[in-house]
Design a protein around this motif. Structure first.
Motif, PDB file in Angstrom:
ATOM      1  N   LYS A 165     -39.977 -33.543  12.512  1.00  0.00           N
ATOM      2  CA  LYS A 165     -40.641 -33.452  11.208  1.00  0.00           C
ATOM      3  C   LYS A 165     -41.839 -32.517  11.308  1.00  0.00           C
ATOM      4  N   ILE A 166     -42.096 -31.805  10.228  1.00  0.00           N
ATOM      5  CA  ILE A 166     -43.227 -30.880  10.210  1.00  0.00           C
ATOM      6  C   ILE A 166     -44.515 -31.672  10.452  1.00  0.00           C
ATOM      7  N   HIS A 187     -34.831 -26.428  11.214  1.00  0.00           N
ATOM      8  CA  HIS A 187     -34.739 -27.777  10.644  1.00  0.00           C
ATOM      9  C   HIS A 187     -36.032 -28.162   9.913  1.00  0.00           C
ATOM     10  N   MET A 188     -37.180 -27.687  10.402  1.00  0.00           N
ATOM     11  CA  MET A 188     -38.476 -28.135   9.909  1.00  0.00           C
ATOM     12  C   MET A 188     -39.065 -27.240   8.813  1.00  0.00           C
ATOM     13  N   SER A 190     -38.268 -25.942   6.011  1.00  0.00           N
ATOM     14  CA  SER A 190     -38.113 -26.205   4.578  1.00  0.00           C
ATOM     15  C   SER A 190     -38.708 -27.549   4.162  1.00  0.00           C
ATOM     16  N   GLN A 191     -39.381 -28.239   5.082  1.00  0.00           N
ATOM     17  CA  GLN A 191     -39.895 -29.578   4.787  1.00  0.00           C
ATOM     18  C   GLN A 191     -41.233 -29.552   4.045  1.00  0.00           C
ATOM     19  N   SER A 192     -41.870 -28.379   3.973  1.00  0.00           N
ATOM     20  CA  SER A 192     -43.155 -28.283   3.277  1.00  0.00           C
ATOM     21  C   SER A 192     -43.327 -26.872   2.725  1.00  0.00           C
TER      22      SER A 192
END
Length: 477
Positions: A165-166, A187-188, A190-192
Motif C-alpha cells: 500500500k502507498i 501496484h501502488m 494508482s492508490q493516491s
C-alpha cells in the motif's frame, strides 16, 4: 516512428551487434549509459531542469562527434562518471566502453539520438524496450543472467497477493534487475492522487540490494526509465547477508539467487585459486549455516517490520533439508511468524535449469510465547503442470486461480489447509507437502512433450546430486 516500430528498431540492432560478436549483456550496458546521458540532456532542454551530468561529459559532447573522436570522448565520459555519487555513480560504477569499434559506437549513438525525444515516450514503452533486452539477455545460457530474472507472471501474482500500500516501504534484498520493485510500484501508483504521496512513492519507498555491480546498474536504470528514483538510486551494490542494515521494511518481495552455498574465492600467494565456504556469523541469525537460502530467509526475518509482510521465492530444499539449521529455521518461521501460504511452482519456468521452487508468504508478528502460524494453506501448481520456456511458458492467467484462492481461503483440489498441529508432527518438520496424484504415472496419454520430459529428468538428477553432496558434507563434518 510509432512506439512499436521503435521497440523493433532497438531490438533489431541488438541482433546486428550480437552477430558481430557483441553480447546482449554488453549491448544492454552501453544502451544504459547512452540512454541516461540522452535523457539527461532532454530533461534540460525540454523540461528546464538542471543537468545531473557535468557539461564536459554531456550528451551534446557525444552527439557532436564521430569515429575515433567519439570513442575517445565516450571512454573519458565513462571514466569520469564512474567516480560520481548518487544515481549517476550507481549506473556508471566501473563502467567501460564495450563498443570500442568506432563504427559500432557511432551507429548506437546515432540510433539513440535520432529516435528521441526519449522522455516523450511513455514509461511503459521505455520499460518495454529495456526489459525486453534484459529478458533476452537472461535467456542466454552462457550469460548466466537467468539467475537474476524471475518470470513476470510469478512476480505479479506475488505482488497482487502481498498487496503493498502507498505509504509502506518495500525492499528486495536480492533485487536483480528490479522486477519485484517495479511491479510493486505499478501496484501502488494508482492508490493516491496526492502529489506529495506520489513523490514519496517514487523517491522514498523502494530499496534494492544486489551483490553484482552489473546487475545493480541494470536495476537502477530499469527503475529510472519507469520514473522511480531521482538524484539518489533506490538500488545499491552490496552483500545483503553481510550484516543487519538496521532499517526495517513493511513489505519484502524477493527471489534470492539460486545455488545452495555461500562462498568466496581466495587467491593464494602462489596464484592458486580456491573457493572457501562462508558462514555468516550474525547476532540476529539464530542458526549458522552455509546454505545461502536459509541465510536469506533469516535476513528477511530480521529486516521486516512488526506486522510486515513477505513474499519470497525459495527452492524446495528449504522445505525439507534436515539438520539443526533446517529444522530450526522452519520451526522459527512457523512459531515466530505467521507462515500462512505456500505456492508450489511448476518446473520449466526458470532460465536456470534444475530448479524446483516455491513462494513462501508470511507475516511478522510481535514477540510472543504463542505459536503465530495457526494454519498453512498450500497451493500445488506443480503436480500435473508442465511448462517450458520455448513452447509452453507460464502466463498471468495460469496463476489467477491461486490468487483467488489466496484471497478466499476455501479448499479446492489444488488448495489445501494444514493446521499447525498437523505440521508439527511431521518428521523433521518437513513441509514438502503433496497430495495430488501424478496422472503420468498411470495414463500414458497424460505424458508431457519429450522436451519437457527431458528437462524434468535433468532437474531431478541435479536435485538428487545436490542431496548426495549434502550427505557427503554432513559425513565430513
Amino acid at each position: 516512428m510509432n512506439n512499436e516500430q521503435l521497440v523493433s528498431k532497438v531490438w533489431n540492432y541488438a541482433h546486428v551487434l550480437r552477430d558481430q560478436g557483441i553480447s546482449y549483456g554488453d549491448y544492454i550496458e552501453q544502451i544504459t549509459y547512452l540512454l541516461f546521458l540522452k535523457m539527461d540532456q532532454e530533461r534540460v532542454e525540454l523540461l528546464g531542469e538542471d543537468s545531473a551530468v557535468p557539461p564536459e561529459w554531456s550528451w551534446t559532447q557525444l552527439a557532436g562527434k564521430a569515429g575515433d573522436d567519439l570513442e575517445l570522448q565516450y571512454r573519458h565520459t565513462l571514466e569520469a562518471l564512474a567516480k560520481a555519487s548518487g544515481l549517476i555513480g550507481t549506473i556508471f560504477r566501473k563502467s567501460q566502453n564495450k563498443l570500442s569499434d568506432p563504427a559500432k559506437l557511432t551507429r548506437v549513438v546515432s540510433l539513440i539520438h535520432k529516435e528521441g525525444p526519449w522522455i516523450g515516450i511513455g514509461v511503459d514503452v521505455k520499460g518495454e524496450i529495456y526489459e525486453g533486452l534484459l529478458e533476452k539477455n537472461a535467456s542466454e545460457v552462457k550469460s548466466g543472467a537467468g539467475q537474476y530474472f524471475t518470470p513476470r507472471p510469478v512476480i505479479e501474482a506475488i505482488v497482487d497477493c502481498v498487496a503493498p500500500k502507498i505509504g509502506e516501504t518495500v525492499c528486495d534484498p536480492a533485487c536483480g534487475t528490479g522486477g519485484f520493485l517495479l511491479s510493486a510500484y505499478d501496484h501502488m501508483k494508482s492508490q493516491s492522487q496526492d502529489r506529495d504521496q506520489i513523490k514519496k512513492l517514487k523517491v522514498a519507498t523502494f530499496t534494492g540490494i544486489d551483490i553484482v555491480d552489473e546487475v545493480v546498474r541494470l536495476a537502477a536504470m530499469n527503475l529510472y526509465l519507469h520514473g522511480v528514483g531521482n538524484d539518489s538510486s533506490p538500488v545499491h551494490q552490496g552483500d545483503a547477508l553481510a550484516g543487519d542494515p538496521g532499517k526495517r521494511f513493511n513489505v519484502v518481495l524477493t527471489n534470492p539467487p539460486f545455488g545452495k552455498k555461500s562462498s568466496f574465492t581466495v587467491v593464494g600467494e602462489d596464484g592458486q585459486v580456491t573457493t572457501e565456504r562462508e558462514n555468516y556469523e550474525r547476532e540476529d541469525f539464530k542458526f549458522t549455516t552455509s546454505n545461502k537460502q536459509f541465510n536469506f530467509l533469516q535476513h528477511i526475518m530480521t529486516i521486516m517490520e512488526v506486522n510486515g509482510r513477505a513474499g519470497v521465492v525459495l527452492p524446495d530444499n528449504i522445505l525439507f533439508e534436515a539438520g539443526r539449521a533446517g529444522e530450526g529455521i522452519r520451526k522459527r518461521l512457523l512459531e515466530g511468524f505467521n507462515f500462512h501460504t505456500l505456492l508450489r511452482l511448476p518446473t520449466g519456468i526458470w532460465y536456470s535449469p534444475g530448479v524446483k521452487a516455491n513462494v513462501l508468504f508470511f507475516d511478522k508478528k510481535a514477540a510472543s510465547r504463542e505459536v503465530q502460524t495457526k494454519e498453512l494453506w498450500v497451493y500445488d501448481y506443480r503436480t500435473n503442470v508442465h511448462k517450458t520456456l520455448k513452447t509452453k511458458r507460464i502466463v498471468g492467467s495460469d496463476l489467477e486461480d491461486f490468487v483467488r484462492c489466496y484471497r478466499n481461503r476455501v479448499e479446492t483440489e489444488r488448495f489445501h489447509r494444514f493446521t499447525y498441529e498437523e505440521l508439527a508432527t511431521r518428521d523433521k518438520l518437513n513441509l514438502d507437502i503433496t497430495w495430488l496424484k501424478d496422472d503420468t504415472l498411470e495414463d500414458i496419454d497424460s505424458l508431457p512433450e519429450p522436451d519437457v520430459i527431458a528437462a524434468e529428468i535433468v532437474e531431478n538428477l541435479e536435485a538428487a546430486l545436490e542431496q548426495f553432496r549434502s550427505v557427503a558434507e554432513e559425513l565430513l563434518t
